[in-house]
Design a protein around this motif. Structure first.
Motif, PDB file in Angstrom:
ATOM      1  N   VAL A   1       0.839  -1.196   0.000  1.00  0.00           N
ATOM      2  CA  VAL A   1       0.000   0.000   0.000  1.00  0.00           C
ATOM      3  C   VAL A   1       0.876   1.249   0.000  1.00  0.00           C
ATOM      4  N   PHE A   2       2.038   1.149   0.565  1.00  0.00           N
ATOM      5  CA  PHE A   2       2.975   2.264   0.595  1.00  0.00           C
ATOM      6  C   PHE A   2       3.890   2.269  -0.629  1.00  0.00           C
ATOM      7  N   LEU A   3       4.403   1.107  -1.023  1.00  0.00           N
ATOM      8  CA  LEU A   3       5.400   1.037  -2.080  1.00  0.00           C
ATOM      9  C   LEU A   3       4.847   1.301  -3.478  1.00  0.00           C
TER      10      LEU A   3
ATOM     11  N   LEU B   1       4.985   4.649  -8.298  1.00  0.00           N
ATOM     12  CA  LEU B   1       4.263   5.355  -9.360  1.00  0.00           C
ATOM     13  C   LEU B   1       4.594   6.846  -9.364  1.00  0.00           C
ATOM     14  N   SER B   2       4.725   7.431  -8.184  1.00  0.00           N
ATOM     15  CA  SER B   2       5.050   8.858  -8.132  1.00  0.00           C
ATOM     16  C   SER B   2       6.489   9.108  -8.584  1.00  0.00           C
ATOM     17  N   LEU B   3       7.417   8.216  -8.252  1.00  0.00           N
ATOM     18  CA  LEU B   3       8.795   8.374  -8.722  1.00  0.00           C
ATOM     19  C   LEU B   3       8.886   8.194 -10.235  1.00  0.00           C
ATOM     20  N   GLY B   4       8.111   7.267 -10.782  1.00  0.00           N
ATOM     21  CA  GLY B   4       8.074   7.095 -12.230  1.00  0.00           C
ATOM     22  C   GLY B   4       7.505   8.316 -12.922  1.00  0.00           C
ATOM     23  N   ALA B   5       6.435   8.889 -12.356  1.00  0.00           N
ATOM     24  CA  ALA B   5       5.847  10.104 -12.925  1.00  0.00           C
ATOM     25  C   ALA B   5       6.816  11.275 -12.821  1.00  0.00           C
ATOM     26  N   LEU B   6       7.556  11.357 -11.732  1.00  0.00           N
ATOM     27  CA  LEU B   6       8.550  12.414 -11.565  1.00  0.00           C
ATOM     28  C   LEU B   6       9.671  12.279 -12.602  1.00  0.00           C
TER      29      LEU B   6
END
Length: 60
Positions: free
Chosen positions: A5-7, A12-17
């Protein structure tokens, strides 16, 4: 299992960044001249070095 739930949102946010950073570099022209960069490595740095100032020949 609770760690997923955390990872998953973090990954996904690091990939979008990373995608946003790549798109920013495309728009800012970082990759606009790859042939120039490839040819620039073959040039001697001595040709681009500033020349020392010449002594003045004007005597009063």
């Amino acid at each position: 299992m609770d760690i997923l739930v955390f990872l998953i949102p973090v990954s996904l946010s690091l990939g979008a960044l990373g995608l946003l950073a790549f798109l920013w570099t495309l728009r800012s022209g970082q990759f606009s001249d790859p042939e120039g960069d490839a040819a620039r490595i073959l040039l001697d740095d001595e040709d681009l070095a500033p020349q020392p100032p010449r002594p003045s020949t004007n005597r009063r």
